[in-house]
Scaffold this motif. Structure first.
Motif, PDB file in Angstrom:
ATOM      1  N   ARG A  39      82.031   4.198 -20.651  1.00 34.54           N
ATOM      2  CA  ARG A  39      80.684   4.746 -21.362  1.00 34.54           C
ATOM      3  C   ARG A  39      80.457   5.237 -22.842  1.00 34.54           C
ATOM      4  O   ARG A  39      81.357   5.563 -23.126  1.00 34.54           O
ATOM      5  N   HIS A  40      79.225   4.745 -22.420  1.00 34.49           N
ATOM      6  CA  HIS A  40      78.954   4.389 -24.437  1.00 34.49           C
ATOM      7  C   HIS A  40      77.131   4.611 -24.122  1.00 34.49           C
ATOM      8  O   HIS A  40      76.728   4.505 -23.276  1.00 34.49           O
ATOM      9  N   VAL A  41      76.851   5.179 -25.335  1.00 38.73           N
ATOM     10  CA  VAL A  41      75.717   5.835 -25.714  1.00 38.73           C
ATOM     11  C   VAL A  41      75.321   5.213 -27.207  1.00 38.73           C
ATOM     12  O   VAL A  41      75.861   5.461 -27.803  1.00 38.73           O
ATOM     13  N   LEU A  42      74.395   4.185 -26.998  1.00 38.49           N
ATOM     14  CA  LEU A  42      73.613   3.806 -28.256  1.00 38.49           C
ATOM     15  C   LEU A  42      73.427   5.203 -29.755  1.00 38.49           C
ATOM     16  O   LEU A  42      72.844   6.392 -29.651  1.00 38.49           O
ATOM     17  N   VAL A  43      74.069   5.071 -30.232  1.00 37.68           N
ATOM     18  CA  VAL A  43      73.738   5.640 -31.306  1.00 37.68           C
ATOM     19  C   VAL A  43      72.969   4.925 -32.831  1.00 37.68           C
ATOM     20  O   VAL A  43      72.104   5.803 -33.152  1.00 37.68           O
ATOM     21  N   GLN A  44      73.474   3.768 -33.688  1.00 34.38           N
ATOM     22  CA  GLN A  44      72.188   2.949 -33.647  1.00 34.38           C
ATOM     23  C   GLN A  44      72.189   1.398 -33.613  1.00 34.38           C
ATOM     24  O   GLN A  44      73.116   0.708 -32.915  1.00 34.38           O
ATOM     25  N   SER A  45      71.400   1.134 -33.770  1.00 37.84           N
ATOM     26  CA  SER A  45      71.317  -0.539 -33.671  1.00 37.84           C
ATOM     27  C   SER A  45      70.492  -1.394 -34.073  1.00 37.84           C
ATOM     28  O   SER A  45      68.976  -0.593 -33.947  1.00 37.84           O
ATOM     29  N   GLU A  46      70.662  -2.384 -35.448  1.00 35.35           N
ATOM     30  CA  GLU A  46      69.550  -3.120 -35.498  1.00 35.35           C
ATOM     31  C   GLU A  46      68.642  -3.465 -34.300  1.00 35.35           C
ATOM     32  O   GLU A  46      67.272  -3.801 -34.333  1.00 35.35           O
ATOM     33  N   GLY A  47      68.939  -3.923 -33.324  1.00 38.69           N
ATOM     34  CA  GLY A  47      68.009  -4.290 -32.116  1.00 38.69           C
ATOM     35  C   GLY A  47      67.827  -2.963 -30.972  1.00 38.69           C
ATOM     36  O   GLY A  47      67.450  -3.116 -30.248  1.00 38.69           O
ATOM     37  N   ALA A  48      67.891  -2.124 -31.621  1.00 33.72           N
ATOM     38  CA  ALA A  48      67.879  -0.709 -30.753  1.00 33.72           C
ATOM     39  C   ALA A  48      65.798  -0.761 -29.892  1.00 33.72           C
ATOM     40  O   ALA A  48      65.590   0.005 -29.083  1.00 33.72           O
TER      41      ALA A  48
END
Length: 119
Positions: A43-52
């Protein structure tokens, strides 16, 4: 055997994050790993994304590794198993998005910098 990945994007229902993590870690990962050919889960959690903005705040990703000689049969088995998998209220049902992946290649970073030829 060919290796595949199932990527599952989800979010917890606002205010039910603790319950969501408990369900995912203590129940759901093992539930999915019971499907034939599923061999690992992380599992992963979103940290940062241009598509956030597309994923939404609080987005999580589960990645399941699959090894199969017949991915269509594996996908069918998964879809059949999904019918009996819990969809608890702590899971934002509208956030669930699944995608199946097959690797095209891989590379590993070199441990030493490239040195140009001095010819």
């Amino acid at each position: 055997m060919t290796r595949y990945f199932l990527a599952v994007h989800t979010r917890p229902t606002p205010g039910r994050e603790t319950e969501y993590h408990r369900w995912y870690d203590d129940f759901h990962l093992d539930e999915v790993l019971q499907v034939p050919d599923f061999v690992t889960a992380e599992r992963h959690v979103l940290v940062q994304s241009e598509g956030a903005q597309l994923l939404g705040p609080g987005s999580h990703l589960a990645v399941f590794t699959i090894t199969s000689d017949d991915i269509d049969a594996t996908m069918t088995a998964f879809r059949h198993a999904q019918k009996s998998m819990a969809r608890p209220a702590c899971l934002d049902a509208d956030s669930v998005a699944l995608s199946w992946w097959r690797p095209l290649g891989s590379r590993t970073a070199s441990s030493s910098p490239l040195v140009p030829d001095s010819a």
